[in-house]
Design an enzyme around this catalytic site. Structure first.
Site, mmCIF file in Angstrom:
data_model
loop_
_atom_site.group_PDB
_atom_site.id
_atom_site.type_symbol
_atom_site.label_atom_id
_atom_site.label_comp_id
_atom_site.label_asym_id
_atom_site.label_seq_id
_atom_site.Cartn_x
_atom_site.Cartn_y
_atom_site.Cartn_z
ATOM 1 N N CYS A 1 -1.565 10.611 -6.799
ATOM 2 C CA CYS A 1 -2.739 10.258 -5.700
ATOM 3 C C CYS A 1 -3.449 10.804 -6.343
ATOM 4 C CB CYS A 1 -1.949 10.272 -4.310
ATOM 5 S SG CYS A 1 -1.384 9.149 -4.219
ATOM 6 N N LYS B 1 0.762 -1.152 0.247
ATOM 7 C CA LYS B 1 -0.269 0.439 -0.446
ATOM 8 C C LYS B 1 0.066 2.013 0.420
ATOM 9 C CE LYS B 1 -4.593 1.077 0.706
ATOM 10 N NZ LYS B 1 -5.584 0.228 0.302
#
Length: 310
Positions: free
Chosen positions: A131, A45
Site C-alpha cells: 500500500c 477492496k
C-alpha cells in the site's frame, strides 16, 4: 474449443480475468457487477479492521496513459466483506473469490488473519503488502526482513490458501532476494504489481490529486513493462507451487496475452476497468481468444511462461 479457464492452487476459474483490488469492489453493488460480468472471479477492496474513509479528495485522476491515485485504503471493514463472501459461498458455491486485507499494524494484520482462519471462509486470501498511499505507512514488501518475519508468524496459525500483493521491484538483486524469502513459505500465489508508488502528475502548474501534495500511485499503460518484468522475473525464480497473478497495464487482449506469456496464471484489470466498466472483461477475453486462435493455442497452458529470448 479455445478456453481461458485457469487454476490458482486447487481452485478452478472459468476465466483468467478479474478486477484488481481497489476497482469495482468497494461494496456489494460493485462486486455484484463483477460477478455478473465475464470475469472469472473478484477480489474485494483491501479490508482493514474498521471502516476507513481514506484520503481526502480529489484522490484519483485519469490520464491519457493511465491514472494516478492516492486512495488511502477506503473500505467498509473486514466484517462487511467477510459476511458477504460467506453469503456468496451459500448462494453460488460453485464460484471462488478472493479476500484482500491488511492491518494498519502487524498486530492488526495478525488479528484479521486469525479471525479469518476461524471463520467459514473457504476462498483465497490476498494479503496486501504493497500500500503506497497511506501517509506515514511504508510498503511492507520493500522491507524483506520484516516481510519474512511477518510471514513466519502468519504461517504458524494460518492454514488457508494465502497469497500476497506486491509492489514493483526494479533491481535483479531484489528479485533474487524477494524470491528467496517467498520460497520459504507455502504461499499459494503472488500478485504483481501494485501501482508504482509516488509518481506526480501536473495539470498546467498544479498537481491533480490532493493527498501527499500530489504524490500518488501510477497505474495503467505506463506500468506494463514494469509489471511484465516482475511477473517474468518471479516466474523464473519461484517454486512452481507459487502461482502468479499478473496486474498492470492491461488495456487489451494482447496485454493479457503478454502477462500470461511471462508466467501469469490469472490477470487482474484495474485502470481499464475503472475507465470502461465491467463490460471490459468480455472485450478483453474475446481479444485474447482471437490471439490464441491465430497462434493455434487452445488453453492458457499452451503458452503460459513460454516467453522466447533472442
Amino acid at each position: 474449443m479455445i478456453s481461458t479457464k485457469t487454476k490458482i492452487g486447487n481452485y478452478e476459474f472459468k476465466n483468467c480475468f478479474m478486477n484488481a483490488a481497489g476497482v469495482y469492489c468497494y461494496n456489494r453493488e460493485e462486486l455484484e457487477k463483477i460477478i455478473d460480468s465475464e470475469a472469472g472471479s473478484f477480489v474485494t477492496k483491501t479490508a482493514t479492521l474498521n471502516i476507513r474513509e481514506g484520503n481526502p479528495t480529489p484522490r484519483y485522476y485519469d490520464t491519457d496513459l493511465g491514472c494516478i491515485n492516492s486512495m488511502g485504503l477506503p473500505n467498509l471493514s473486514f466484517d462487511y466483506y467477510l459476511d458477504y463472501l460467506i453469503e456468496l459461498q451459500k448462494t453460488i458455491p460453485e464460484r471462488t473469490f478472493f479476500f484482500s486485507l491488511v492491518g494498519l499494524s502487524q498486530e492488526e494484520t495478525h488479528s484479521l488473519l486469525k479471525r479469518l482462519q476461524k471463520s467459514e471462509f473457504n476462498g483465497l486470501t490476498e494479503l496486501n503488502l504493497s500500500c503506497p498511499n497511506v501517509p506515514g505507512k511504508p510498503q511492507i514488501a520493500y522491507d524483506l526482513e520484516t516481510t519474512e518475519k511477518l510471514l513466519t508468524e502468519i504461517f504458524k496459525y494460518f492454514k488457508k490458501p494465502l497469497g500476497i500483493k506486491l509492489p514493483p521491484y526494479f533491481d535483479m538483486v531484489h528479485f533474487d532476494q524477494a524470491a528467496a524469502v517467498f520460497n520459504k513459505f507455502p504461499l499459494t500465489f503472488i500478485n504483481c504489481v501494485n501501482s508504482i508508488g509516488n509518481g506526480l502528475v501536473i495539470n498546467d502548474e498544479t498537481v491533480v490529486i490532493k493527498p501527499k501534495n500530489g504524490f500518488g500511485g501510477i497505474g495503467g499503460e505506463y506500468i506494463k513493462p514494469t509489471a511484465l518484468a516482475n511477473v517474468h522475473a518471479f516466474y523464473q525464480r519461484l517454486k512452481p507451487s507459487i502461482q502468479i497473478i499478473g496486474t498492470g497495464g492491461v488495456l487489451t487482449g494482447r496485454d493479457a496475452f503478454e502477462h500470461i506469456l511471462c508466467g501469469a496464471s490469472m490477470v487482474q484489470i484495474g485502470t481499464t476497468l475503472q475507465k470502461e466498466g465491467p463490460a471490459v472483461f468480455k472485450r478483453i477475453t474475446e481479444e485474447l481468444k482471437t490471439i490464441m486462435k491465430e497462434k493455434g493455442y487452445k488453453t492458457l497452458e499452451d503458452f503460459r511462461g513460454k516467453l522466447k529470448y533472442l
